[in-house]
Design a protein around this motif. Sequence first.
Motif, short mmCIF file in Angstrom:
data_model
loop_
_atom_site.label_atom_id
_atom_site.label_comp_id
_atom_site.label_asym_id
_atom_site.label_seq_id
_atom_site.Cartn_x
_atom_site.Cartn_y
_atom_site.Cartn_z
N THR A 169 -71.99 48.07 -15.76
CA THR A 169 -73.26 47.98 -16.47
C THR A 169 -73.27 46.71 -17.31
OG1 THR A 169 -73.36 50.39 -16.59
CG2 THR A 169 -74.87 49.16 -18.01
N GLN A 170 -74.20 45.80 -17.03
CA GLN A 170 -74.28 44.55 -17.77
C GLN A 170 -75.31 44.68 -18.89
OE1 GLN A 170 -74.83 41.57 -14.59
NE2 GLN A 170 -72.72 40.98 -14.98
N LEU A 171 -74.88 44.36 -20.12
CA LEU A 171 -75.70 44.48 -21.31
C LEU A 171 -75.75 43.15 -22.05
CD1 LEU A 171 -74.04 47.83 -22.19
CD2 LEU A 171 -76.48 47.65 -21.77
N ASP A 172 -76.76 43.00 -22.87
CA ASP A 172 -76.97 41.76 -23.60
C ASP A 172 -75.88 41.58 -24.67
OD1 ASP A 172 -77.97 39.54 -24.90
OD2 ASP A 172 -79.81 40.51 -25.60
N GLY A 173 -75.17 40.44 -24.61
CA GLY A 173 -74.13 40.15 -25.58
C GLY A 173 -74.55 39.18 -26.66
N GLU A 174 -75.84 38.88 -26.76
CA GLU A 174 -76.33 37.98 -27.80
C GLU A 174 -76.37 38.69 -29.15
OE1 GLU A 174 -77.13 34.89 -28.01
OE2 GLU A 174 -77.36 34.17 -25.95
N GLY A 175 -76.17 37.92 -30.20
CA GLY A 175 -76.32 38.46 -31.54
C GLY A 175 -75.22 39.42 -31.92
N PRO A 176 -75.41 40.12 -33.04
CA PRO A 176 -74.38 41.07 -33.49
C PRO A 176 -74.33 42.29 -32.58
CG PRO A 176 -76.32 41.24 -34.87
CD PRO A 176 -76.56 40.06 -33.97
N GLY A 177 -73.15 42.85 -32.46
CA GLY A 177 -72.98 44.05 -31.66
C GLY A 177 -71.53 44.26 -31.29
N HIS A 178 -71.26 45.40 -30.66
CA HIS A 178 -69.89 45.71 -30.27
C HIS A 178 -69.91 46.83 -29.24
CE1 HIS A 178 -70.74 48.52 -33.65
NE2 HIS A 178 -70.13 49.38 -32.84
N THR A 179 -68.76 47.00 -28.59
CA THR A 179 -68.55 48.12 -27.69
C THR A 179 -67.35 48.91 -28.19
OG1 THR A 179 -69.37 46.82 -25.83
CG2 THR A 179 -68.14 48.81 -25.30
N GLU A 180 -67.45 50.24 -28.17
CA GLU A 180 -66.35 51.09 -28.56
C GLU A 180 -65.89 51.94 -27.39
OE1 GLU A 180 -67.08 51.72 -33.34
OE2 GLU A 180 -67.99 53.15 -31.94
N VAL A 181 -64.58 52.06 -27.25
CA VAL A 181 -63.97 52.88 -26.20
C VAL A 181 -63.23 54.01 -26.89
CG1 VAL A 181 -62.43 52.91 -24.21
CG2 VAL A 181 -63.68 50.81 -24.78
N ALA A 276 -75.04 33.53 -19.31
CA ALA A 276 -75.51 34.02 -20.60
C ALA A 276 -74.37 34.74 -21.30
CB ALA A 276 -76.69 34.97 -20.40
N ARG A 277 -74.64 35.24 -22.50
CA ARG A 277 -73.69 36.11 -23.20
C ARG A 277 -73.91 37.53 -22.71
NH1 ARG A 277 -74.72 31.99 -26.77
NH2 ARG A 277 -72.84 31.09 -27.72
N ILE A 278 -72.92 38.03 -22.00
CA ILE A 278 -73.04 39.31 -21.31
C ILE A 278 -71.83 40.17 -21.65
CG2 ILE A 278 -73.21 40.46 -19.06
CD1 ILE A 278 -74.27 37.77 -17.96
N VAL A 279 -72.08 41.46 -21.85
CA VAL A 279 -71.00 42.45 -21.99
C VAL A 279 -71.11 43.42 -20.83
CG1 VAL A 279 -70.05 44.31 -23.40
CG2 VAL A 279 -71.00 42.27 -24.51
N GLU A 280 -70.01 43.60 -20.12
CA GLU A 280 -69.97 44.59 -19.05
C GLU A 280 -69.20 45.82 -19.51
OE1 GLU A 280 -70.11 41.71 -15.09
OE2 GLU A 280 -68.36 43.00 -15.45
N CYS A 281 -69.84 46.98 -19.47
CA CYS A 281 -69.18 48.26 -19.69
C CYS A 281 -68.86 48.84 -18.32
CB CYS A 281 -70.08 49.19 -20.48
SG CYS A 281 -70.36 48.66 -22.18
#
Length: 311
Positions: A169-181, A276-281
């Motif tokens: 799952t690709q999510l927007d990594g721009e700006g503040p944010g984080h992922t928790e496991v 782009a700035r991308i976060v993959e979960c």
Amino acid sequence: MSTARVEAAAGGRVLWLDNGIVRLGLVPELGGRLLSLSRTGGPELLWRDDRLVGEDLLPRVPHRPHSGRLGDWVNYGGDKTWPAPQGWDHDGQWAGPPDPVLDSGPYRAEVRDGDGTATVTLTSGDDPRTGLGLTRCVELDDDADGYRLRLTARNTSDRPVRWALWNVTQLDGEGPGHTEVAGPAEVVDLLAGTGFPRWSDGGGLVRVPHQDVVGKLGFPAATGRLSHTGRDAVVTVDFPVDPDADYPDRGSRAEIWIECPQPAPLAALGDLDPPARIVECEVLGPLTELGPGEQTTLDIVCTVEAGEGST
């Protein structure tokens, strides 16, 4: 009372699921991707490349199934399913993305709604290289704040194969944010394009903030929950784990990949050029030996909550 329904657009090329709370957009011809996820009427939560697809989720140029190196991948974004482990060294590794069947090939769509649930089932063609066919079944219930995703990998070949289901799952990594496991702080470094993402131990949660890096971490002790906090919402993915099973990528049950634009394509990653700035979960199932006609499944539940991202 919210009623879940399926709407077909552009001659059936795009399928929208909406229950008045959340809205999902699926594009069968683009590898069975989920390319839109939002709280109904709210901002887009998935990352997708607007240079490649429009607001209607249709490709801006004619789409063709394709293969090649990572740098050749037409990354539309969104949520998709692949086989793991990934690699280019031998036939026991999936040499994608891209590939012409499971990633970029068309999926057949079956639609059903009524009785409180809207369902779209997307089925790939048979891939001769992996020996697999993939199915993504998306279900949206009345009054639900998220959806269910059942993944199936079936051995469509005449030989035994060994693969794990892998949902990305690709999510927007721009700006503040984080992922928790969720789980103990057992973290493995998997892939460094420019480096490995930094992380911190939150006592039963591993937190990976948005950051400018190209790299991947694996989580062998993940207990079945990934949660991404962005600018507009919190997207949480729940999935089963089997503590006795063998998982790909040094035992990883979940993975986080982060990328950001680079001054030049990354030669070490097949000339991958992050857009782009991308976060993959990423959620993985166990490695499973499948005889001809046998299958393995993985059930995922995704929920969406309104919220404002923070580091």
